[in-house]
Design a protein around this motif. Structure first.
Motif, PDB file in Angstrom:
ATOM      1  N   ASN A  73     -78.882 -31.110 -51.369  1.00 54.26           N
ATOM      2  CA  ASN A  73     -79.097 -31.485 -52.923  1.00 54.26           C
ATOM      3  C   ASN A  73     -79.351 -32.858 -52.900  1.00 54.26           C
ATOM      4  O   ASN A  73     -79.031 -33.809 -52.017  1.00 54.26           O
ATOM      5  N   SER A  74     -79.958 -33.216 -54.086  1.00 57.64           N
ATOM      6  CA  SER A  74     -80.383 -34.683 -54.107  1.00 57.64           C
ATOM      7  C   SER A  74     -78.910 -35.363 -54.302  1.00 57.64           C
ATOM      8  O   SER A  74     -78.048 -35.054 -54.717  1.00 57.64           O
ATOM      9  N   ALA A  75     -78.995 -36.903 -53.860  1.00 58.41           N
ATOM     10  CA  ALA A  75     -77.940 -37.709 -54.048  1.00 58.41           C
ATOM     11  C   ALA A  75     -77.334 -37.756 -55.403  1.00 58.41           C
ATOM     12  O   ALA A  75     -76.154 -37.799 -55.460  1.00 58.41           O
ATOM     13  N   ALA A  76     -78.147 -37.954 -56.488  1.00 58.30           N
ATOM     14  CA  ALA A  76     -77.871 -37.815 -57.583  1.00 58.30           C
ATOM     15  C   ALA A  76     -77.128 -36.831 -58.200  1.00 58.30           C
ATOM     16  O   ALA A  76     -75.884 -36.714 -58.976  1.00 58.30           O
ATOM     17  N   ALA A  77     -77.637 -35.634 -57.925  1.00 58.14           N
ATOM     18  CA  ALA A  77     -77.025 -34.325 -58.287  1.00 58.14           C
ATOM     19  C   ALA A  77     -75.571 -34.202 -57.607  1.00 58.14           C
ATOM     20  O   ALA A  77     -74.757 -33.671 -58.253  1.00 58.14           O
ATOM     21  N   THR A  78     -75.490 -34.533 -56.252  1.00 57.99           N
ATOM     22  CA  THR A  78     -74.318 -34.287 -55.563  1.00 57.99           C
ATOM     23  C   THR A  78     -73.382 -35.374 -56.164  1.00 57.99           C
ATOM     24  O   THR A  78     -72.173 -35.004 -56.536  1.00 57.99           O
ATOM     25  N   LEU A  80     -73.181 -36.433 -59.118  1.00 56.98           N
ATOM     26  CA  LEU A  80     -72.714 -35.908 -60.482  1.00 56.98           C
ATOM     27  C   LEU A  80     -71.537 -34.833 -60.505  1.00 56.98           C
ATOM     28  O   LEU A  80     -70.703 -34.935 -61.331  1.00 56.98           O
ATOM     29  N   CYS A  81     -71.654 -33.956 -59.531  1.00 52.57           N
ATOM     30  CA  CYS A  81     -70.520 -33.082 -59.416  1.00 52.57           C
ATOM     31  C   CYS A  81     -69.374 -33.521 -58.994  1.00 52.57           C
ATOM     32  O   CYS A  81     -68.283 -32.809 -58.781  1.00 52.57           O
ATOM     33  N   GLY A 211     -77.617 -24.070 -62.136  1.00 48.60           N
ATOM     34  CA  GLY A 211     -78.403 -24.907 -61.231  1.00 48.60           C
ATOM     35  C   GLY A 211     -79.489 -25.852 -61.695  1.00 48.60           C
ATOM     36  O   GLY A 211     -79.723 -26.857 -61.345  1.00 48.60           O
ATOM     37  N   GLU A 212     -80.025 -25.262 -62.844  1.00 49.39           N
ATOM     38  CA  GLU A 212     -81.151 -25.866 -63.377  1.00 49.39           C
ATOM     39  C   GLU A 212     -80.435 -26.936 -64.190  1.00 49.39           C
ATOM     40  O   GLU A 212     -81.036 -28.185 -63.938  1.00 49.39           O
ATOM     41  N   VAL A 213     -79.252 -26.818 -64.881  1.00 48.23           N
ATOM     42  CA  VAL A 213     -78.772 -27.711 -65.513  1.00 48.23           C
ATOM     43  C   VAL A 213     -78.409 -28.884 -64.747  1.00 48.23           C
ATOM     44  O   VAL A 213     -78.510 -30.186 -65.223  1.00 48.23           O
ATOM     45  N   TYR A 214     -77.827 -28.918 -63.561  1.00 50.75           N
ATOM     46  CA  TYR A 214     -77.192 -29.894 -62.742  1.00 50.75           C
ATOM     47  C   TYR A 214     -78.138 -30.114 -61.411  1.00 50.75           C
ATOM     48  O   TYR A 214     -77.807 -30.958 -60.800  1.00 50.75           O
ATOM     49  N   ASN A 237     -69.553 -26.869 -57.789  1.00 51.16           N
ATOM     50  CA  ASN A 237     -69.731 -27.866 -56.411  1.00 51.16           C
ATOM     51  C   ASN A 237     -71.069 -27.815 -55.660  1.00 51.16           C
ATOM     52  O   ASN A 237     -71.683 -26.694 -55.807  1.00 51.16           O
ATOM     53  N   ALA A 238     -71.266 -29.055 -55.453  1.00 51.47           N
ATOM     54  CA  ALA A 238     -72.457 -29.321 -54.628  1.00 51.47           C
ATOM     55  C   ALA A 238     -72.465 -28.933 -53.243  1.00 51.47           C
ATOM     56  O   ALA A 238     -71.554 -29.443 -52.519  1.00 51.47           O
ATOM     57  N   PHE A 239     -73.103 -28.016 -52.545  1.00 51.70           N
ATOM     58  CA  PHE A 239     -73.493 -27.567 -51.051  1.00 51.70           C
ATOM     59  C   PHE A 239     -72.084 -27.180 -50.638  1.00 51.70           C
ATOM     60  O   PHE A 239     -71.312 -27.793 -49.904  1.00 51.70           O
TER      61      PHE A 239
END
Length: 266
Positions: A73-78, A80-81, A211-214, A237-239
């Motif tokens: 996932n992107s660094a930003a999305a990761t 955030l979680c 998934g869309e929201v985050y 949780n991301a990944f």
């Protein structure tokens, strides 16, 4: 194609299996240790999988993104979680059925003026390995906990009565996998992960909406069924590991290749 795996655990079953499928299809798979000073040396790969949540892992992912490489996932999305305050705020704005969450400073600061009259769930604000996630039933228990974690920044959620089992829903792109696991709040401990024969109606779509929201491609959603059977999201949780889910390695390999062909797709 060249595919990079950003991870401090290259032997993880899901990553290993997906990497094997990609290599068998003729693609190059490279391991990047986020702790290595030369991890980003050379020309960027066609796509990266980010299975590391450490500051160095996120820093490496951001660098690769600046170089134009897609990261899943992107660094930003990761990031955030990993912040449960930001996670909850985004859920509220998006209208997701997320556990009501309040940020209260450090555990000692909150405990100093608190007299509990009903159970709550106390969690570390910053999600990480071996963080704090515990049900607190009374002020005496809160005092004991504060002695062990006085300076820990925390969030507090009202405890929602439920069956004691978490519904673990995982998504890889549009594919949703599911299992049951006893809640980490259970006195008996988590125990094994059990199959979930049928995903409750609407919960797979709810997972995809998360998934869309985050802005997540590979993620997990922890859901409990409340007293009336409605879903309540308690964590994202991301990944995550997504262990022992038939078809998950194939879904991850397919998603990886699709992201190379079209970085905007899942």
């Amino acid at each position: 194609m060249r595919i990079g795996l950003i991870t401090d655990n290259p032997g993880h079953p899901l990553l290993s299996a997906a990497a094997g499928l990609l290599r068998a299809a003729g693609h190059g798979v490279e391991l990047l240790d986020p702790g290595s000073p030369d991890a980003a040396a050379g020309a960027p790969a066609d796509v990266y999988l980010l299975k590391a949540h450490t500051p160095r892992g996120l820093e490496l992912a951001r660098l690769l993104e600046r170089l134009g490489a897609p990261v899943v996932n992107s660094a930003a999305a990761t990031a955030l979680c990993q912040d449960r305050t930001l996670m909850a705020e985004l859920a509220v704005r998006a209208g997701l059925p997320f556990a009501a969450t309040r940020t209260v400073g450090t555990l000692a600061q909150w405990a100093a003026g608190t007299a509990l009259v009903s159970p709550v769930v106390v969690k570390s604000r910053h999600s990480r390995r071996a963080d704090l996630v515990v049900r607190v039933d009374d002020t005496a228990h809160l005092g004991e906990l504060t002695g062990d974690w006085p300076d820990e920044p925390v969030v507090v959620q009202d405890f929602a009565p439920n069956s004691g089992w978490d519904h673990k829903l995982w998504a890889i792109g549009d594919r949703v996998f599911a299992a049951l696991r006893r809640s980490e709040l259970s006195p008996e401990g988590r125990g094994p992960t059990l199959p979930l024969p049928r995903i409750p109606e609407g919960w797979a779509d709810l997972t995809r909406r998360v998934g869309e929201v985050y802005s997540l491609d590979v993620y997990g959603v922890d859901i409990v069924a409340t007293a009336d059977g409605s879903p309540l999201i308690v964590d994202v949780n991301a990944f995550p590991g997504i262990r022992d889910q038939p078809g998950a390695p194939e879904a991850l390999a397919d998603l990886t290749l699709r992201r190379v062909q079209d970085p905007s797709r899942k």
